[in-house]
Structure formats: C-alpha cells, structure tokens
Design a protein around this motif. Structure first.
Motif, short mmCIF file in Angstrom:
data_model
loop_
_atom_site.label_atom_id
_atom_site.label_comp_id
_atom_site.label_asym_id
_atom_site.label_seq_id
_atom_site.Cartn_x
_atom_site.Cartn_y
_atom_site.Cartn_z
N PRO A 76 56.19 67.13 59.46
CA PRO A 76 55.74 65.89 60.67
C PRO A 76 56.89 66.18 61.05
O PRO A 76 57.95 66.33 60.68
CB PRO A 76 55.96 65.23 59.16
CG PRO A 76 56.42 65.13 58.51
CD PRO A 76 57.14 66.74 57.71
N CYS B 297 49.88 66.22 54.85
CA CYS B 297 50.95 65.99 54.83
C CYS B 297 51.26 67.28 53.61
O CYS B 297 52.96 67.85 53.46
CB CYS B 297 50.81 65.11 53.92
SG CYS B 297 50.37 62.93 54.93
N CYS C 293 54.84 67.83 54.06
CA CYS C 293 56.41 66.45 54.14
C CYS C 293 57.63 66.60 52.84
O CYS C 293 55.92 67.05 52.08
CB CYS C 293 55.63 65.57 54.46
SG CYS C 293 56.44 63.80 54.55
N PHE D 258 58.18 64.62 51.07
CA PHE D 258 58.11 63.27 50.58
C PHE D 258 56.75 64.01 50.04
O PHE D 258 56.44 62.32 48.97
CB PHE D 258 58.24 62.21 51.52
CG PHE D 258 58.78 61.24 50.11
CD1 PHE D 258 59.11 60.80 49.60
CD2 PHE D 258 57.61 59.73 50.89
CE1 PHE D 258 59.31 59.89 48.71
CE2 PHE D 258 57.53 59.28 50.37
CZ PHE D 258 58.87 59.27 49.00
N HIS D 259 55.61 64.76 50.27
CA HIS D 259 54.53 64.46 49.88
C HIS D 259 54.27 64.36 48.38
O HIS D 259 53.78 63.25 47.69
CB HIS D 259 53.71 65.20 50.69
CG HIS D 259 53.09 66.28 49.37
ND1 HIS D 259 53.71 68.04 50.14
CD2 HIS D 259 52.73 66.89 48.57
CE1 HIS D 259 53.85 68.90 49.32
NE2 HIS D 259 52.80 68.26 48.46
N CYS E 178 56.83 61.40 60.22
CA CYS E 178 55.64 61.39 59.71
C CYS E 178 54.49 61.20 59.71
O CYS E 178 54.30 60.57 60.63
CB CYS E 178 56.32 60.02 58.78
SG CYS E 178 53.81 58.77 57.82
N HIS E 179 53.27 62.00 58.82
CA HIS E 179 52.06 61.96 59.60
C HIS E 179 51.31 60.66 59.99
O HIS E 179 50.19 60.87 61.51
CB HIS E 179 51.05 62.88 59.51
CG HIS E 179 52.03 65.00 59.32
ND1 HIS E 179 52.25 64.94 60.29
CD2 HIS E 179 51.86 65.25 57.86
CE1 HIS E 179 52.20 66.26 60.49
NE2 HIS E 179 52.59 66.61 58.93
N HIS E 180 51.66 59.59 59.41
CA HIS E 180 50.65 58.85 59.63
C HIS E 180 51.70 57.34 61.19
O HIS E 180 50.76 57.31 61.40
CB HIS E 180 51.54 57.37 58.78
CG HIS E 180 51.19 56.57 58.17
ND1 HIS E 180 50.55 57.15 56.77
CD2 HIS E 180 49.62 56.00 58.00
CE1 HIS E 180 49.92 55.65 55.93
NE2 HIS E 180 49.33 55.34 57.62
N GLU F 203 51.62 56.87 50.64
CA GLU F 203 50.81 56.77 51.54
C GLU F 203 50.16 57.97 52.22
O GLU F 203 49.39 57.76 52.88
CB GLU F 203 51.81 56.16 53.18
CG GLU F 203 52.10 54.60 52.83
CD GLU F 203 53.16 54.24 53.95
OE1 GLU F 203 52.95 54.72 54.88
OE2 GLU F 203 53.53 53.34 53.42
N TYR F 204 50.50 59.11 51.43
CA TYR F 204 49.73 60.44 51.29
C TYR F 204 48.62 60.00 52.22
O TYR F 204 47.76 59.36 52.08
CB TYR F 204 49.28 60.94 50.31
CG TYR F 204 48.69 62.22 49.98
CD1 TYR F 204 50.00 63.17 50.27
CD2 TYR F 204 47.59 62.45 49.58
CE1 TYR F 204 49.38 64.52 49.69
CE2 TYR F 204 47.50 63.64 49.98
CZ TYR F 204 47.86 64.46 49.87
OH TYR F 204 47.49 66.56 49.80
N ILE F 205 48.39 60.88 53.04
CA ILE F 205 47.52 60.94 53.68
C ILE F 205 46.11 61.58 53.94
O ILE F 205 45.39 62.11 54.97
CB ILE F 205 47.46 60.15 55.41
CG1 ILE F 205 48.51 61.47 56.13
CG2 ILE F 205 47.55 58.79 55.05
CD1 ILE F 205 48.56 61.36 57.43
N HIS G 185 59.39 54.93 57.81
CA HIS G 185 58.72 56.01 56.65
C HIS G 185 58.58 55.27 55.27
O HIS G 185 59.32 54.85 54.55
CB HIS G 185 59.87 57.09 56.62
CG HIS G 185 59.45 58.42 56.17
ND1 HIS G 185 59.74 58.23 54.64
CD2 HIS G 185 59.08 59.20 56.92
CE1 HIS G 185 59.75 60.07 54.88
NE2 HIS G 185 59.44 60.65 55.62
N PRO G 186 57.45 56.14 54.78
CA PRO G 186 57.44 55.64 53.27
C PRO G 186 57.79 55.16 52.35
O PRO G 186 58.70 54.73 51.46
CB PRO G 186 55.99 56.37 52.61
CG PRO G 186 55.05 56.97 53.56
CD PRO G 186 56.92 57.01 54.70
N CYS H 94 54.64 60.52 47.51
CA CYS H 94 54.25 59.72 48.45
C CYS H 94 53.84 58.82 48.67
O CYS H 94 52.21 59.10 47.66
CB CYS H 94 54.32 59.98 50.29
SG CYS H 94 53.95 59.51 51.15
S1 SF4 Z 1 53.89 62.89 56.23
FE1 SF4 Z 1 52.40 62.08 54.71
S2 SF4 Z 1 53.64 62.64 53.00
FE2 SF4 Z 1 54.98 62.85 54.55
S3 SF4 Z 1 55.30 60.40 54.61
FE3 SF4 Z 1 54.19 60.40 56.12
S4 SF4 Z 1 52.38 59.95 54.71
FE4 SF4 Z 1 53.72 60.37 53.23
#
Ligand code: SF4
Ligand SMILES: Nc1ncnc2c1ncn2[C@@H]1O[C@H](COP(=O)(O)OP(=O)(O)OP(=O)(O)O)[C@@H](O)[C@H]1O
Ligand SMILES: [Mg+2]
Lengths: 302, 335, 299
Positions: free
Chosen positions: B318, B313, B299, B301-302, B331-333, B307-309, B261-262, B305
């Motif tokens: 997630p 997010c 999410c 945390f966005h 995390c969607h990542h 690593e925001y994708i 997790h980021p 974050c």
């Molecule tokens: S879901 Fe998106 S915003 Fe949330 S931690 Fe994962 S990458 Fe970051």
C-alpha cells in the motif's frame, strides 16, 4: 591456514632486516675475505629490493629449496631433515606424558572435589608451572643421571623403540611434559566439574552405579572438547619448551640447531627452522579442528 | 515492490525543521565461511516524515520495529542505507564528519537506558560537560557555570556533580542524560524511550521535565515510545511504525479520534481509556512481529490484520498517502 | 568461544567492572589465602629489588679468589661461585633484573597490544581484520622460537631481548583488549559521545579504554611471571643478559657445569624464579577472583 602461513613467510623473510650491519660479515666473521662476503651477500639477496628477496626466497622454499647454510655450506633442507625426527619424537612423547599425568589426575580431582587429591593436584600444578623448564631439566639430570644414575645424562640413542631409546628420552620428555601437565590437570578438572554438575549427570548419579558408568563415559567425551582446544594451544608451548630442553639435554633436534644457528648468525637456517616450527603449529591446529567434529557433531564447518 | 516504498515529503507540516524522505537502514547479516553478507535486517525501510519547528513528533511501535534505528539514523549515528535527511533545509545525508560536527551542536539525543548511556568511569559533572568540551569554544568557567545551571534545571543539585553514575537512581541518571543533551542548547532532540527504563512513579516527572524544557528552550522533539499513552500528552503529531515502515501519521487528537490504519486501531484499543471500558472494542493483535529480515509480502501487516481485504493486501504494497489534511496512512482499505 | 576464553584467561569484563565500582577489591584480594600469599611474596620481592644493595651482604660482581666454590655457610648463605662471588648477593640483585626487565617488557607489550587491540575493536571492519590476521600469524610461530630468532638476529643483549619478548607478548593483549573494546562499544555512552562529536582518539582514551582496563590489569599480572620465565630462558640460552650481570637465568647457565659438585650455584636462582612466579600468579588469581567473584579460573 594458507593465508596465515603466507603471513608467517613474510615475517620470517623480514627477520634479516633486524640484523645490525652486514649480515654476511656477521656470519663469516671479520677475517673473511671480500670475495666470500660478496658471495654470501648475493646468496642472501641483501642488495636486492625487499620484494625481490621475498619472492625469490618464497619460490625457492615452495620448490623445497631452503638454501644453504652460510656456515657449513650444507643444504638447509638436509640439515632439517636430519634433525626433525628427533624433535618430533621428543614433542610427541612429551605430549603423551602430559596426557598420562593430566587426564586421570584431572578427572580424579573433579570427582573427589576438595579431597586431598584435589588439593594435591592443585599444588602439583602450581609447582610445575612456576618452575623454569631448563632448571627443572638440570635438577632432573643431577638427581636421576648423576646421583642415582638411572638415566643417561644427555644425548639421544641410536636405536629406536628400545629400552635404551626410552632411557635417553625419559628425562627430557618428562621435563617438558610435567610442566604442561600442571595446566592440563586443572583444565581437565574444571571442565569435568562443569559437566558433572549438569542435570542429567546428577540424575544418573542418583540412580545408581550402572548408569553412572555410562554417564561418566559420556561426560568424559564432553569434557574432552575444551581439552582438545587446550591441546591445540599446547602445541606451540610444547615446541617452545622443547627448544630449551634440547639444549639442556644435548638432544640433537631442531631446537638445538636453531640455537646454534642463531648464535652463528646462520640466517638461512634460522629462517627455515622458524618456518618448519610454524608449519607444525598450523598442522596441529588443523588436527584440533578436525577432532572437534568427531567430539561434538554439532560443530560443522560450512 | 518499488511502488509506494518511497513516499515524498509533501509539505504537510509547515516550517519543518527536519524532513526525512524514503529513509532506509539495513544491517547486513554475516554468515558462512567468508563472513559474507547473507541477508539484511531491514530495520528502517523507506520512511518519510517531517517535524515542525518547536513541535513534538511522537514515534510509536512495538519493540523491534525500528524506532531506535530510525532515531539514530536521522542523527547520522548510523549511516543511512538510502533516502534523504534534511535538517533546516540542508541535506545532511552525505555530510562528512567535519560537516556533521556543525549539526551535532543543534541535534542531540536522550537514551532509553540511562545506566548504559552514562560512562561509569566519569563523574556526573564530566559527563554533562563532554558535549560542551567537544562542540563549543566556551571557556572552562563558562562550561562549569553552565553545568551548575543545568543540574538545577533538570532537578538535581550541585552535590551530584562529583558522583559516579551508579550512585544515582534511575530517574536521576536520566536527568543527567537530559542535562548532557541540553548542555549545548540544541534545537532538535531525539528522545528514545526516555522513560521506559524507569519506575512508573518517576516516568511522569521526567515527561513533565521534558515538556517544561521544551517550552523554555523552544525545542523540537522526536519522542520515541512503544506506548501510545506516553506520547499522547506531549506529541503534536504521532507516527505509527510497523516493521521498518510508517503505517500512519496524524495530528495527535485526530489519531486518537479517527485512526485509519488497522494497526493503529489495534494499538489504540490496548490503551487504557477513561470511562467505562468496553471489552468488545478491544482488538487483540494476534501472532508475533515477523522478522525484519524477511518481511511479509505486500502489506507487511497482513498476517496480523483484522481488516484484511483480500489478495491485494498480500500482493501490493500500500502507498503511504494522504487520507485527510495532515493525515497519512498506508493501507489498501483507504486508497 | 572457548578458545577465546582460554586465551583471555577467563576474565569477565562486565563482572569485573561491577566489582571495581564496589571498590572493595583490595580487601577481597587479601581475604583468600592465595591472595595473602601473593601480596606477601610480591611485596617482599619488590622491596628486595628496590633495596637490593642494602639487603645483599656482598658486591654481586666482585670476585674473590680466596673464597671460590664455597658451600653455603653463614658468611655465604647460598655459597660462592668459581670466581668467589657471593651467590646470595647475586640472587638478591637478580630480583632487580627479573622485575626490571619483566616490567619493562610488559609495558612495551601493553603499549603495543593495547593500542592495536583498541584500534581493531574500535574501528572494526578492514582495520580489525588486518590486525587480527597479524595476531593469527604471530600466534602460529611458537613464542620462544620467534623471540630467539629476533633476539639472535639483532645480535643478543638486553635491548634485543626486550624487543624480542615485546614482539612476542603483545598478541595476548591485543586479543583481550579487542574483545573487551567490542563489548564496551555496545554501551550507549559511546553513542552519546559520538552524538557530541567527540573525536575518535578521545572516545577511545576517555570512554573505551578506562572501561576495558580492569581485565588488562589482571591479565598483565598473570603475564608478568611468564615474561620473567622467558627472560631467564633466553639468558640461559645466551641470547639475553650476559655474565657477569647477576640475572637468574645467566647465573643458572654459569653454574650448569658445576651442578655435580657446586649444586648451590644453579639451585638458588631457580628457586628464586619459582617464588617470583608463584607470587605473581597467586596475586593475579586473587585479583581476578576479587574483581569477578563468579568467575573461577581454569588455572
Ligand atoms: S493493507 Fe490490507 S493487510 Fe494491510 S493494513 Fe490495510 S487492510 Fe490490513
Ligand atoms: N546494530 C545493529 N545490528 C544489527 N541489527 C540491528 C542493530 N540495531 C538494531 N538491529 C535490528 O534492527 C531491528 C530494529 O531494532 P530497533 O532497536 O531499532 O527497534 P526498536 O523499535 O527501537 O525496539 P525497542 O522498542 O526494543 O527499543 C531489530 O530487529 C534489531 O534486531
Ligand atoms: Mg529502541
């Protein structure tokens, strides 16, 4: 306020259950004949269940009918209407006296902190506060009415807003007001001190006289907030004080009627007077809340 | 919205003593004229984890993310708003006060602020004996004997028994708190930041004490801290919490070696490591923690974050799911 | 908040507790002039009350028709009344009635007020709302008015007097204690006790109340003079202690008609009340300052 008033009515109507024995007989005396007693019992609703009694009484009161005196047979509302102005007059003038003494003295004591004036106001406050008001009343009568004959001994003038009116009012109003002024002086002083010591006032003080005047006006306004709060708390105290002072000065107000009715066991009258006094307190509280919004625009009642 | 909030305890931990499933604790916010509830602080918002018997689960996260609330709700010191708590297979989520008393004997708590957690008007001895008094039927003699045994075990002396809490140092006070928690031989202890109020010099000794006691009494710990390095040496597994939810759970070594997790990565990068520090590896958390009253969509945390994708997010929450054996992450990542 | 401060007489609980733990309180009380005065006055009053029969030169009730309405003299320092009773002895014995009644009423007020405040603060929610509403309702009725109505309905006398003033005075204690309890409840040792399944009653009595008691003591000391004034007032109005009992308010009332000629009958008991009230107020103030030096009283 309405729920509180509602609660007050519950307490008032349950007062009669404190009476030992038969309240009707207690009021009428032992010689009263059985028929009269039965009548009064029915009138008081002694034999009804609690809630019936309460609802009956409350409906009557809401319609402006406070019943009739057991002792004199007069309608209670008429008796109260006759006495209420005297009590209001006394309380309002007493309140004015409180302010006339306390505000300047409190501010002066704060501005000249630790001066003879400050110490003097402290001693003044302790002195009045520790004195039983009825005793103070007697002393005032003795000195100002009997010895020096400046004011009449007791009673109330027939005229209104005349010198005579004032001469009758002076001693009893002072006896109530002086006592309350003791506390208010100290509160005014400490709340003024708090504000004076805030930074912006200190800065202004350094700048000179002109801005000082402006700032003190501002400080006064801020200092009034706790004072207004205290006024709200004073109302029940002034009323309590007036009950006793009315007796001492034979002032024909509600307080005297209350004491007389209590001594005569005139229950409907007692209940009605307690209710009227409570309404006065609640109205005063409401007025205090309203004046907050004027004094401090930040306070809102949303 | 609903999706993913209530992940299921899937038995990744063998022989669990505590299983928590979709646990929620909201504090109502009162306001307006009638003191109506105008909102909720979602201090714990759908949390699931297990703790193995005799193991230590470390719970880390920034201040205000809901760690203490989670610890207290698990012990039913707060009434849960939703979700389930199972202790040794029994559901205690709705247990009555009387039923709870049975479990209180086995579940205890050590508090963050030792000064506030000891009644200033009682002596140390009385404080330690309190749980024995209410939870056991031990005789007076036995309670006193046990008290003497305990003070020595936690590194105090009998001369401390008659003292008032304020006569002790912070470290000594925390030892009293530990003695109180252990007096009735519990099996499971929530230690809520047991060292964070203490001087750095005594922190290590308290942690060592807890480790020793765990070995001796076969204790299970939920060890709460805002500092990863505190739990690193004691915890078997670590749960990372962010704004009322778990971001990641993994065995300690795994979490440190390959965080997913980021947010965990950001936390780890701020932990001082042995060896030459590589500044370019540090990930700085930007911004402050959002309010748990109104958490960010998708999410949580966005907004912070690194690593925001993409929009996913912000739009989808997630799922907290297994990414490797015994390793879960939301995390969607990594879906 | 300000209202709350005024009603609770500006007592700061946490600061007070800290000071108690320092336990230099007695020393600090007598450090100030006011404290010294308070201790001296109240100490003397208590001694006088306890040893009233020894201090008083005459029987406070015995009538003597050979010595009626005598002005103050060596034999009768405060003079005599129309029954020839020695006013000095009556005032001395009045100390017993003032302190005895005042303290008994205070005890009932504390029992009622502390219990309700404790329960309200501890349980919160509906229980608290109900109790605090009752306090609001009671506060809407002016104290003396309610006391008069209760004592009068019950027929007057000592027992009704105690009931009436207890019924009126518990409100302040309930408010004070409820606020303090809520602040104590935030401390973690309460949660520690809950985690140990300590019963509610035991938590309240062993953990909450002792930590809320400092301000109760200060408030009680400051309330006692008010109660003494109320007792005297109700007796003066004929709703309390009746003659020939040597109660100060009753003595003042009895001498009221003779004020022009025999001023001493009503004057001395009034002074006695003043001294008592000043003494306990000074003691209460000094106690508060000693317990919490930072907090100065708005008086
Ligand atoms: S879901 Fe998106 S915003 Fe949330 S931690 Fe994962 S990458 Fe970051
Ligand atoms: N009794 C309560 N009433 C209302 N809100 C609360 C209560 N207890 C906690 N909160 C709120 O819940 C959120 C989580 O608080 P909690 O104490 O659980 O965080 P924490 O992670 O333990 O923080 P810390 O590291 O500061 O101890 C915070 O926003 C807090 O304000
Ligand atoms: Mg915490």
């Amino acid at each position: 306020m309405i729920p509180v008033l509602f609660g007050v009515t519950v307490i008032i109507s349950s007062l009669i259950y404190l009476a030992p024995g038969d309240p009707a007989r207690a009021a009428l005396g032992n010689q009263a004949d059985a028929e009269a007693i039965q009548e009064v019992r029915a009138d008081l609703g002694v034999d009804d269940p609690i809630y019936v009694r309460y609802v009956d009484w409350l409906t009557d009161v809401l319609q402006g009918d406070m019943g009739t005196s057991i002792v004199t047979g007069e309608p209670v509302s008429a008796m109260i209407a006759e006495r209420l102005p005297a009590t209001l007059e006394l309380s309002i003038v007493a309140m004015l006296i409180t302010f006339i003494i306390a505000l300047p003295l409190g501010v002066a004591a704060a501005v000249r902190q630790y001066s003879w004036l400050d110490t003097g106001s402290m001693i003044f406050a302790i002195f009045w506060l520790s004195m039983p008001s009825f005793w103070l009343g007697l002393i005032l009568i003795f000195l100002f009415a009997v010895q020096w004959q400046i004011f009449p001994i007791s009673g109330r003038a027939d005229s209104f807003l005349t010198l005579e009116w004032l001469s009758y009012l002076a001693l009893p109003a002072f006896a109530i007001g002086a006592r309350r002024a003791g506390l208010l002086t100290r509160l005014m002083r400490s709340s003024m001190l708090e504000i004076i010591n805030e930074d912006y006032i200190r800065t202004a003080k350094g700048k000179g006289i002109g801005s000082q005047a402006v700032v003190y006006t501002h400080a006064m306004k801020n200092a009034m907030i706790p004072v207004v709060t205290l006024v709200g708390l004073q109302v029940p105290l002034i009323i309590s004080g007036s009950v006793i002072i009315e007796i001492v000065f034979a002032w024909p107000g509600l307080g005297r009627l209350l004491v007389d009715s209590v001594l005569r066991r005139d229950y409907p009258v007692v209940q009605a007077i307690v209710l009227v006094y409570s309404c006065l307190v609640l109205v005063a509280n409401l007025a205090v809340d309203v004046s907050y919004t004027y004094l401090d625009p930040r306070i809102t009642y949303d | 919205m609903k999706r993913g909030t209530e992940s299921v305890a899937d038995g990744t931990v063998a022989d669990p003593i505590l299983e928590v499933e979709g646990l929620r604790k909201y504090f109502p916010i009162q306001g307006g004229i009638l003191n109506r509830t105008v909102g909720n602080v979602k201090a714990v918002d759908g949390v699931s984890f297990e703790i193995g018997d005799g193991k230590t689960l470390g719970l880390v996260g920034e201040s205000g993310c809901g760690k203490s609330t989670l610890g207290r709700t698990v012990l039913r010191l707060h009434e849960p708003t939703g979700g389930r708590i199972r202790y040794r297979g029994t559901d205690i989520t709705d247990a009555s006060k009387a039923e709870l008393k049975r479990y209180r004997r086995e579940m205890q708590v050590i508090f963050q602020d030792p000064a506030s957690s000891l009644n200033p008007r009682l002596s140390v001895g009385k404080i330690i004996r309190e749980p024995m008094h209410s939870l056991t039927d031990w005789s007076r003699e036995k309670r006193h004997a046990r008290t003497v045994e305990l003070v020595e075990e936690v590194g105090l002396g009998t001369e401390h028994l008659g003292r008032a809490p304020h006569e002790l140092s912070g470290g000594q006070q925390q030892r009293v708190g530990i003695a109180r928690a252990l007096s009735i031989n519990p099996r499971f202890v929530v230690a809520d930041e047991p060292t964070s109020a203490l001087d750095v010099s005594v922190q290590a000794s308290i942690l060592n004490l807890l480790n020793d006691l765990q070995a001796e009494y076969d204790l299970t710990f939920l060890l709460i801290s805002h500092d990863l390095s505190v739990v690193r040496h004691s915890a078997d597994r670590i749960a990372v919490m962010y704004l009322g939810k778990l971001a990641e759970v993994a065995p300690t070594d795994r979490l440190f070696e390959s965080p997913k997790h980021p947010y965990t990565k950001a936390l780890l990068s701020s932990v001082p490591r042995a060896g030459p520090e590589r500044m370019e590896d540090r990930i700085l958390l930007e911004g402050s923690v959002p309010s748990p009253e109104n958490p960010p969509s998708g999410c949580r945390f966005h907004p912070r974050c690194q690593e925001y994708i993409g929009p996913v997010c912000e739009e989808d929450e997630p799922v907290f799911e297994e990414v490797a054996d015994g390793h879960r992450c939301a995390c969607h990542h990594y879906e | 908040m300000l209202r709350e401060r005024i009603r609770t007489a500006g007592i700061n609980l946490k600061g007070t507790l800290r000071a108690i733990r320092d336990s230099k309180v007695p020393a600090r009380v007598v450090q100030s002039n006011a404290g010294l005065l308070g201790v001296a006055l109240t100490g003397t009053l208590i001694l006088v009350a306890v040893f009233a029969p020894e201090v008083a030169p005459h029987d406070p009730i015995a009538q003597n028709y050979d010595a009626t309405n005598q002005p103050p003299s060596l034999e009768h320092p405060f003079g005599t009344d129309r029954f020839g009773r020695d006013v000095f002895s009556r005032v001395i014995h009045g100390t017993r009635w003032a302190l005895g009644l005042g303290i008994s009423i205070l005890v009932f007020q504390i029992l009622l007020g502390v219990t309700l405040g404790l329960v309200a603060g501890y349980y919160g929610g509906l229980v608290e709302a109900a109790i605090m509403r009752l306090v609001d309702v009671m506060l809407a009725i002016p104290g003396i008015v309610l006391a008069l109505a209760i004592a009068g309905m019950m027929g007057g006398g000592i027992f009704p007097l105690v009931v009436a003033l207890a019924a009126v005075g518990w409100r302040g204690f309930a408010r004070l204690v409820r606020g303090d309890v809520k602040s104590v409840m935030e401390d973690e040792y309460i949660e520690a006790a809950e985690a140990a399944a300590v019963s509610d009653v035991r938590i309240m009595l062993r953990h909450v109340l002792p930590n809320a008691s400092a301000s109760i003591i200060v408030y009680a000391t400051l309330t006692l003079p008010a109660v003494i004034l109320q007792v005297a007032a109700l007796s003066f109005l004929g709703m309390g202690v009746n003659p020939p009992t040597p109660e100060w308010g009753a003595i003042i009332e009895a001498g009221r008609d003779q004020l022009q000629t025999e001023w001493w009958i009503s004057t001395f008991p009034g002074l006695a009340i003043m001294i008592t009230v000043i003494g306990f107020n000074a003691l209460g103030d000094a106690l508060r300052d000693a317990l919490d030096p930072k907090q100065s009283r708005p008086l």
